[in-house]
Design a protein around this motif. Structure first.
Motif, short mmCIF file in Angstrom:
data_model
loop_
_atom_site.label_atom_id
_atom_site.label_comp_id
_atom_site.label_asym_id
_atom_site.label_seq_id
_atom_site.Cartn_x
_atom_site.Cartn_y
_atom_site.Cartn_z
N ASP A 120 -4.96 27.17 -14.45
CA ASP A 120 -3.57 26.88 -14.82
C ASP A 120 -3.37 27.17 -16.31
O ASP A 120 -3.05 26.29 -17.09
CB ASP A 120 -3.23 25.42 -14.50
CG ASP A 120 -1.73 25.15 -14.51
OD1 ASP A 120 -0.97 26.11 -14.75
OD2 ASP A 120 -1.33 24.00 -14.30
N LEU A 121 -3.57 28.42 -16.67
CA LEU A 121 -3.53 28.81 -18.08
C LEU A 121 -2.14 28.68 -18.68
O LEU A 121 -1.99 28.21 -19.82
CB LEU A 121 -4.04 30.24 -18.23
CG LEU A 121 -5.56 30.41 -18.08
CD1 LEU A 121 -5.93 31.85 -17.79
CD2 LEU A 121 -6.28 29.91 -19.33
N GLU A 122 -1.10 29.09 -17.95
CA GLU A 122 0.25 29.11 -18.52
C GLU A 122 0.74 27.70 -18.83
O GLU A 122 1.21 27.44 -19.96
CB GLU A 122 1.24 29.80 -17.58
CG GLU A 122 1.05 31.30 -17.46
CD GLU A 122 0.05 31.66 -16.35
OE1 GLU A 122 -0.58 30.74 -15.81
OE2 GLU A 122 -0.07 32.86 -16.04
N ASN A 123 0.67 26.79 -17.87
CA ASN A 123 1.15 25.43 -18.10
C ASN A 123 0.32 24.70 -19.16
O ASN A 123 0.86 23.92 -19.95
CB ASN A 123 1.14 24.62 -16.79
CG ASN A 123 2.22 25.08 -15.83
OD1 ASN A 123 3.30 25.48 -16.24
ND2 ASN A 123 1.94 25.02 -14.54
N THR A 124 -0.97 24.95 -19.15
CA THR A 124 -1.84 24.31 -20.14
C THR A 124 -1.51 24.83 -21.54
O THR A 124 -1.45 24.05 -22.50
CB THR A 124 -3.32 24.57 -19.81
OG1 THR A 124 -3.56 24.28 -18.44
CG2 THR A 124 -4.23 23.69 -20.66
N ASN A 211 -11.95 33.80 -24.27
CA ASN A 211 -11.63 34.96 -25.09
C ASN A 211 -12.46 35.00 -26.37
O ASN A 211 -12.84 33.96 -26.92
CB ASN A 211 -10.14 34.96 -25.46
CG ASN A 211 -9.75 33.75 -26.31
OD1 ASN A 211 -9.81 32.60 -25.85
ND2 ASN A 211 -9.35 33.99 -27.54
N LYS A 212 -12.76 36.21 -26.85
CA LYS A 212 -13.43 36.37 -28.15
C LYS A 212 -12.40 36.58 -29.26
O LYS A 212 -12.50 36.02 -30.33
CB LYS A 212 -14.37 37.58 -28.11
CG LYS A 212 -15.62 37.40 -27.28
CD LYS A 212 -16.47 38.67 -27.34
CE LYS A 212 -17.72 38.53 -26.47
NZ LYS A 212 -18.54 39.78 -26.47
N LYS A 213 -11.40 37.42 -29.00
CA LYS A 213 -10.47 37.86 -30.04
C LYS A 213 -9.35 36.85 -30.24
O LYS A 213 -8.77 36.35 -29.27
CB LYS A 213 -9.88 39.22 -29.65
CG LYS A 213 -9.11 39.92 -30.75
CD LYS A 213 -8.66 41.31 -30.28
CE LYS A 213 -7.91 42.03 -31.39
NZ LYS A 213 -7.41 43.35 -30.95
N THR A 214 -9.04 36.54 -31.52
CA THR A 214 -7.93 35.64 -31.84
C THR A 214 -6.96 36.26 -32.85
O THR A 214 -5.85 35.77 -33.00
CB THR A 214 -8.46 34.32 -32.44
OG1 THR A 214 -9.15 34.60 -33.67
CG2 THR A 214 -9.40 33.61 -31.49
N THR A 218 -1.33 38.06 -29.58
CA THR A 218 -0.53 36.85 -29.40
C THR A 218 -1.20 35.89 -28.42
O THR A 218 -2.10 36.28 -27.67
CB THR A 218 0.88 37.18 -28.88
OG1 THR A 218 0.77 37.69 -27.54
CG2 THR A 218 1.56 38.21 -29.77
N GLU A 219 -0.71 34.64 -28.44
CA GLU A 219 -1.24 33.65 -27.50
C GLU A 219 -1.07 34.11 -26.05
O GLU A 219 -1.98 33.99 -25.23
CB GLU A 219 -0.55 32.30 -27.70
CG GLU A 219 -0.93 31.56 -28.96
CD GLU A 219 -0.01 31.86 -30.14
OE1 GLU A 219 0.73 32.88 -30.06
OE2 GLU A 219 -0.04 31.10 -31.12
N ILE A 223 -3.89 34.84 -23.08
CA ILE A 223 -3.84 34.18 -21.78
C ILE A 223 -3.79 35.19 -20.65
O ILE A 223 -4.50 35.08 -19.64
CB ILE A 223 -2.62 33.23 -21.71
CG1 ILE A 223 -2.79 32.06 -22.68
CG2 ILE A 223 -2.40 32.73 -20.29
CD1 ILE A 223 -3.99 31.21 -22.41
N ASN A 224 -2.94 36.20 -20.80
CA ASN A 224 -2.80 37.22 -19.74
C ASN A 224 -4.10 37.99 -19.52
O ASN A 224 -4.51 38.24 -18.38
CB ASN A 224 -1.67 38.20 -20.09
CG ASN A 224 -0.30 37.56 -19.97
OD1 ASN A 224 -0.12 36.57 -19.27
ND2 ASN A 224 0.69 38.12 -20.65
#
Length: 337
Positions: A120-124, A211-214, A218-219, A223-224
């Motif tokens: 549940d990546l989007e809601n989180t 993820n490795k890259k920040t 974008t956020e 997530i995608n």
């Protein structure tokens, strides 16, 4: 009910989702070590708790016993490094549902964490962003127009976002495909770790993908990208389960042997428990093992861990006693109505 005892549509493979945002306040230097500086940081945060909301409570690690601290680690609410290195100076903000836990005074001033069961990546992320904006308005972040949020570690600069999903991959392990899949994940810029993050070993066929890259992304892109990778792995795991199910007798034998050992033993180590639970969960998710509900499986995962076992029983035990008590708790959970 706490998030880690809940189930969702994808919980057959995806056990949980976590969003973590690394943040520092503009008025303090990074990586605080002096007691006075840490106390000032804590006081500023406590003074603004009302404005932040979400039912967050302030707790100091030094006011907790070792079992309570390790219980937080076993729930994945705080990192082992934070519990070990910041045991006397670290603190947390946490709500009753424990789906929000903010580590204070670690590698960064704040590690804002939001958790959810399943995939549940989007809601989180949405809840994490909402919480992050309120904290930023109340406290004031260290931020650069070009580089984004400033952090102690260069790998976190930019969004400061680490998104992770915990996956249960027993079929890929049994079909000897785990290494190939995980190498492909790494090539797509993802970290693969054990349950407790960096340097933790893989136990019970559970893998943490993040993820490795920040920076320079974008956020939502983070997530995608992670969601695409995770869904591909979940698809491979489910295909491997179908392959195993072709030999129905063999698979049932594996699952019921593990279930039998788990529920009839007189003493058992955590290491053996987590390996047996991998087969038991697989059997439950495939509808082969009907003796257990999803909730009972989740309870077995949590309350057989060393600190959580002692917290559950309300008493401290030596290692050999824990192995005996673990067997008793397993029977208790399996037979409860």
């Amino acid at each position: 009910m706490n998030w880690y005892l809940q189930s969702s549509q994808d919980c057959d493979v995806a056990k949980s989702t976590r969003i973590r945002l690394a943040r520092n306040l503009g008025e303090f230097r990074f990586q605080l070590e002096e007691k006075e500086e840490i106390e000032k940081l804590e006081q500023k945060i406590k003074d603004n708790l009302y404005h932040i909301g979400y039912g967050l409570k302030f707790l100091r690690l030094k006011d907790m016993d070792d079992i309570t601290k390790m219980n937080l680690v076993e729930k994945n609410l705080i990192s082992p490094e934070f519990a070990l290195k910041r045991g006397e100076t670290g603190s947390i903000l946490i709500n009753d549902d424990e789906n929000i836990c903010i580590m204070i005074g670690g590698e960064n001033h704040l590690a804002i964490q939001v958790f959810n069961c399943g995939l549940d990546l989007e809601n989180t992320l949405n809840l994490a962003i909402e919480l992050d904006e309120k904290i930023g308005d109340a406290l004031g972040y260290a931020i650069h127009k070009k580089y984004g949020y400033l952090t102690s570690c260069p790998s976190d600069v930019g969004t400061g976002l680490k998104a992770s999903v915990m996956l249960h991959l027993p079929a890929l392990s049994k079909t000897k495909n785990t290494t190939k899949i995980l190498e492909a994940i790494s090539n797509f810029g993802m970290n693969i770790r054990g349950v407790y993050g960096q340097n933790s070993k893989i136990q019970g066929d559970i893998y943490q993908i993040s993820n490795k890259k920040t920076l320079g992304i974008t956020e939502k892109e983070i997530i995608n990208n992670l969601k695409i990778i995770v869904q591909k792995v979940m698809e491979q795991e489910r295909q491997a389960r179908k392959l195993l199910a072709k030999d129905e007798l063999m698979l049932e034998d594996i699952i019921y042997r593990s279930y039998g050992t788990l529920t009839n033993c007189r003493k058992i180590s955590y290491e053996e428990t987590i390996d047996l639970l991998s087969d038991v969960k697989l059997g439950t998710d495939l509808g082969i093992l009907r003796e257990l509900t999803d909730l009972k499986v989740q309870k077995l995962y949590l309350y057989t861990k060393p600190a959580s076992l002692q917290k559950y029983l309300g008493q401290q035990y030596e290692a050999i006693e824990r192995d005996i008590k673990r067997a008793e708790v397993i029977k208790q959970i399996v037979t409860e109505q």
